[in-house]
Motif scaffolding. Structure first.
Motif, PDB file in Angstrom:
ATOM      1  N   TRP A   1     -74.981 -16.202  55.723  1.00  0.00           N
ATOM      2  CA  TRP A   1     -76.400 -15.915  55.482  1.00  0.00           C
ATOM      3  C   TRP A   1     -77.204 -16.537  56.612  1.00  0.00           C
ATOM      4  O   TRP A   1     -76.702 -17.360  57.377  1.00  0.00           O
ATOM      5  CB  TRP A   1     -76.878 -16.470  54.131  1.00  0.00           C
ATOM      6  CG  TRP A   1     -76.879 -17.975  54.088  1.00  0.00           C
ATOM      7  CD1 TRP A   1     -75.830 -18.798  53.769  1.00  0.00           C
ATOM      8  CD2 TRP A   1     -77.974 -18.842  54.418  1.00  0.00           C
ATOM      9  NE1 TRP A   1     -76.190 -20.118  53.872  1.00  0.00           N
ATOM     10  CE2 TRP A   1     -77.508 -20.183  54.258  1.00  0.00           C
ATOM     11  CE3 TRP A   1     -79.294 -18.641  54.803  1.00  0.00           C
ATOM     12  CZ2 TRP A   1     -78.320 -21.285  54.495  1.00  0.00           C
ATOM     13  CZ3 TRP A   1     -80.111 -19.743  55.039  1.00  0.00           C
ATOM     14  CH2 TRP A   1     -79.621 -21.047  54.890  1.00  0.00           C
TER      15      TRP A   1
ATOM     16  N   ASN B   1     -72.958  -7.785  54.684  1.00  0.00           N
ATOM     17  CA  ASN B   1     -73.208  -6.401  54.320  1.00  0.00           C
ATOM     18  C   ASN B   1     -71.955  -5.547  54.465  1.00  0.00           C
ATOM     19  O   ASN B   1     -71.142  -5.764  55.353  1.00  0.00           O
ATOM     20  CB  ASN B   1     -74.318  -5.823  55.200  1.00  0.00           C
ATOM     21  CG  ASN B   1     -75.560  -6.691  55.199  1.00  0.00           C
ATOM     22  OD1 ASN B   1     -75.659  -7.607  56.011  1.00  0.00           O
ATOM     23  ND2 ASN B   1     -76.470  -6.437  54.295  1.00  0.00           N
TER      24      ASN B   1
ATOM     25  N   LYS C   1     -67.482  -5.975  49.404  1.00  0.00           N
ATOM     26  CA  LYS C   1     -67.513  -5.894  47.942  1.00  0.00           C
ATOM     27  C   LYS C   1     -67.057  -7.217  47.337  1.00  0.00           C
ATOM     28  O   LYS C   1     -66.195  -7.896  47.905  1.00  0.00           O
ATOM     29  CB  LYS C   1     -66.608  -4.765  47.447  1.00  0.00           C
ATOM     30  CG  LYS C   1     -66.980  -3.373  47.943  1.00  0.00           C
ATOM     31  CD  LYS C   1     -65.981  -2.358  47.410  1.00  0.00           C
ATOM     32  CE  LYS C   1     -66.359  -0.934  47.789  1.00  0.00           C
ATOM     33  NZ  LYS C   1     -66.202  -0.691  49.244  1.00  0.00           N
TER      34      LYS C   1
ATOM     35  N   LYS D   1     -72.595 -14.143  40.738  1.00  0.00           N
ATOM     36  CA  LYS D   1     -73.167 -12.889  41.240  1.00  0.00           C
ATOM     37  C   LYS D   1     -74.366 -13.153  42.150  1.00  0.00           C
ATOM     38  O   LYS D   1     -74.536 -12.491  43.185  1.00  0.00           O
ATOM     39  CB  LYS D   1     -73.556 -11.984  40.072  1.00  0.00           C
ATOM     40  CG  LYS D   1     -72.347 -11.449  39.300  1.00  0.00           C
ATOM     41  CD  LYS D   1     -72.756 -10.663  38.065  1.00  0.00           C
ATOM     42  CE  LYS D   1     -73.375  -9.333  38.422  1.00  0.00           C
ATOM     43  NZ  LYS D   1     -73.644  -8.521  37.208  1.00  0.00           N
ATOM     44  N   ILE D   2     -75.192 -14.127  41.789  1.00  0.00           N
ATOM     45  CA  ILE D   2     -76.331 -14.478  42.635  1.00  0.00           C
ATOM     46  C   ILE D   2     -75.863 -14.969  44.002  1.00  0.00           C
ATOM     47  O   ILE D   2     -76.437 -14.615  45.045  1.00  0.00           O
ATOM     48  CB  ILE D   2     -77.202 -15.552  41.947  1.00  0.00           C
ATOM     49  CG1 ILE D   2     -77.963 -14.945  40.767  1.00  0.00           C
ATOM     50  CG2 ILE D   2     -78.193 -16.176  42.930  1.00  0.00           C
ATOM     51  CD1 ILE D   2     -78.652 -15.977  39.896  1.00  0.00           C
TER      52      ILE D   2
ATOM     53  N   GLN E   1     -74.715 -12.008  46.048  1.00  0.00           N
ATOM     54  CA  GLN E   1     -75.876 -11.215  46.445  1.00  0.00           C
ATOM     55  C   GLN E   1     -76.654 -11.902  47.556  1.00  0.00           C
ATOM     56  O   GLN E   1     -77.124 -11.256  48.500  1.00  0.00           O
ATOM     57  CB  GLN E   1     -76.766 -10.963  45.225  1.00  0.00           C
ATOM     58  CG  GLN E   1     -76.154 -10.000  44.229  1.00  0.00           C
ATOM     59  CD  GLN E   1     -76.817 -10.044  42.865  1.00  0.00           C
ATOM     60  OE1 GLN E   1     -77.678 -10.885  42.601  1.00  0.00           O
ATOM     61  NE2 GLN E   1     -76.399  -9.153  41.966  1.00  0.00           N
TER      62      GLN E   1
ATOM     63  N   SER F   1     -72.622  -5.940  49.582  1.00  0.00           N
ATOM     64  CA  SER F   1     -73.254  -4.668  49.241  1.00  0.00           C
ATOM     65  C   SER F   1     -72.949  -4.199  47.823  1.00  0.00           C
ATOM     66  O   SER F   1     -73.750  -3.488  47.210  1.00  0.00           O
ATOM     67  CB  SER F   1     -72.809  -3.586  50.236  1.00  0.00           C
ATOM     68  OG  SER F   1     -73.209  -3.931  51.544  1.00  0.00           O
ATOM     69  N   ASP F   2     -71.793  -4.576  47.305  1.00  0.00           N
ATOM     70  CA  ASP F   2     -71.372  -4.155  45.969  1.00  0.00           C
ATOM     71  C   ASP F   2     -70.886  -5.398  45.224  1.00  0.00           C
ATOM     72  O   ASP F   2     -69.831  -5.942  45.544  1.00  0.00           O
ATOM     73  CB  ASP F   2     -70.257  -3.111  46.081  1.00  0.00           C
ATOM     74  CG  ASP F   2     -69.928  -2.452  44.743  1.00  0.00           C
ATOM     75  OD1 ASP F   2     -70.385  -2.961  43.698  1.00  0.00           O
ATOM     76  OD2 ASP F   2     -69.196  -1.435  44.751  1.00  0.00           O
ATOM     77  N   VAL F   3     -71.671  -5.861  44.260  1.00  0.00           N
ATOM     78  CA  VAL F   3     -71.353  -7.082  43.527  1.00  0.00           C
ATOM     79  C   VAL F   3     -71.147  -6.733  42.061  1.00  0.00           C
ATOM     80  O   VAL F   3     -72.067  -6.234  41.399  1.00  0.00           O
ATOM     81  CB  VAL F   3     -72.460  -8.144  43.670  1.00  0.00           C
ATOM     82  CG1 VAL F   3     -72.133  -9.387  42.854  1.00  0.00           C
ATOM     83  CG2 VAL F   3     -72.656  -8.507  45.143  1.00  0.00           C
ATOM     84  N   ARG F   4     -69.960  -6.985  41.542  1.00  0.00           N
ATOM     85  CA  ARG F   4     -69.628  -6.680  40.152  1.00  0.00           C
ATOM     86  C   ARG F   4     -69.236  -7.964  39.418  1.00  0.00           C
ATOM     87  O   ARG F   4     -68.909  -8.971  40.048  1.00  0.00           O
ATOM     88  CB  ARG F   4     -68.452  -5.703  40.069  1.00  0.00           C
ATOM     89  CG  ARG F   4     -68.553  -4.473  40.971  1.00  0.00           C
ATOM     90  CD  ARG F   4     -69.381  -3.372  40.402  1.00  0.00           C
ATOM     91  NE  ARG F   4     -69.333  -2.208  41.291  1.00  0.00           N
ATOM     92  CZ  ARG F   4     -68.526  -1.156  41.123  1.00  0.00           C
ATOM     93  NH1 ARG F   4     -67.711  -1.117  40.069  1.00  0.00           N
ATOM     94  NH2 ARG F   4     -68.524  -0.156  41.979  1.00  0.00           N
TER      95      ARG F   4
END
Length: 206
Positions: free
Chosen positions: A117, A129, A132, A159-160, A163, A168-171
Motif C-alpha cells: 500500500w 490490484n 484475489k 477483509k478490511i 481491501q 481486486s476480489d476479496v471474499r
C-alpha cells in the motif's frame, strides 16, 4: 499463476479451518502453490528495532545498516511472498472474537508502506490490484445473527486488511457455530465446504 496458502490451524486434524483450506487446495489447478504455516513460521512483531528500521527505510527513504536490514528480514520475506502471489487464502479459527495473534502479526508484517500500500496527498491506496484474496474463519459461536453480530472482528478485519492493500476480489467464509451442537455444526460445515469449493472452481476455471 501462484497461490499462497497462509494457515494458522493449531488444532491440526481437528481444525475445521484446516478442513476448509484442504477442500480449497484440492480444487487448485494450473497454479504454483506456496504454503506459509504461521504455527511454525511465526511472524515477527513490531519492536523498537524493526519499527525504527521500517520508518527510516519506507517513510524517510534512508539506507539501512546491516543490523537494521536483519531486523526487517522476516517481514520483507513474507511481504515478497504475498506480492508474488496471484491468489492468497488465509485460514484460521476465531480467537476471542478476533484474529489470533500470529495472523494479525502476519498482516502487520506484509502491510508495509510502498510495498502493498502507499499514500499520496493524504490519501491511501493499495498496490495489490488484480489479485484475489479469500479468508476462511471458523468460530465456535454464531455471529451472523443478533445478539452477537457486533462481536465478530475476525473475518471482517481480515477483509478490511485485504481491501486496504488493494486486492481486486476479496471474499470471506465464516464457518460459524462449531460449538452449537452436532446438527448446526454439520449443516454449517457442509455449507462452508460448498462455498469454498465454489470459489475455488470459479477462480481456477481457466
Amino acid at each position: 499463476m501462484k497461490t499462497l496458502l497462509v494457515k494458522y490451524t493449531p488444532r491440526e486434524e481437528r481444525s475445521t479451518s484446516k478442513k476448509l483450506l484442504d477442500a480449497f487446495r484440492n480444487e487448485i489447478k494450473n497454479s504454483e502453490i506456496e504454503v506459509l504455516d504461521l504455527c511454525i513460521d511465526v511472524p515477527d512483531l513490531f519492536n523498537v528495532a524493526n519499527m525504527s528500521a521500517y520508518i527510516h527505510r519506507d517513510y524517510l527513504k534512508e539506507q539501512l545498516s546491516d543490523e537494521q536490514k536483519k531486523s526487517m528480514a522476516k517481514m520483507d520475506r513474507m511481504t515478497r511472498q504475498i506480492k508474488s502471489a496471484d491468489i492468497v487464502v488465509v485460514a484460521f479459527p476465531m480467537h476471542n472474537f478476533s484474529t489470533p495473534a500470529p495472523v494479525k502479526a502476519w498482516f502487520d508484517s506484509v502491510m508495509l508502506k510502498g510495498q502493498t500500500w502507499d499514500a499520496a496527498d493524504g490519501k491511501y491506496f493499495g498496490l495489490m490490484n488484480g489479485k484475489k484474496a479469500l479468508t476462511i474463519v471458523s468460530s465456535g459461536g454464531l455471529y451472523t445473527k443478533e445478539p452477537m453480530t457486533s462481536h465478530e472482528h475476525a473475518l471482517s478485519l481480515s477483509k478490511i486488511e485485504f481491501q486496504f492493500m488493494g486486492f481486486s476480489d476479496v471474499r470471506g467464509i465464516l464457518n460459524e457455530g462449531m460449538n452449537a451442537g452436532d446438527q448446526i455444526q454439520s449443516e454449517n460445515l457442509r455449507e462452508s465446504l460448498d462455498a469454498v469449493t465454489k470459489i475455488a472452481k470459479e477462480w481456477y476455471a481457466n
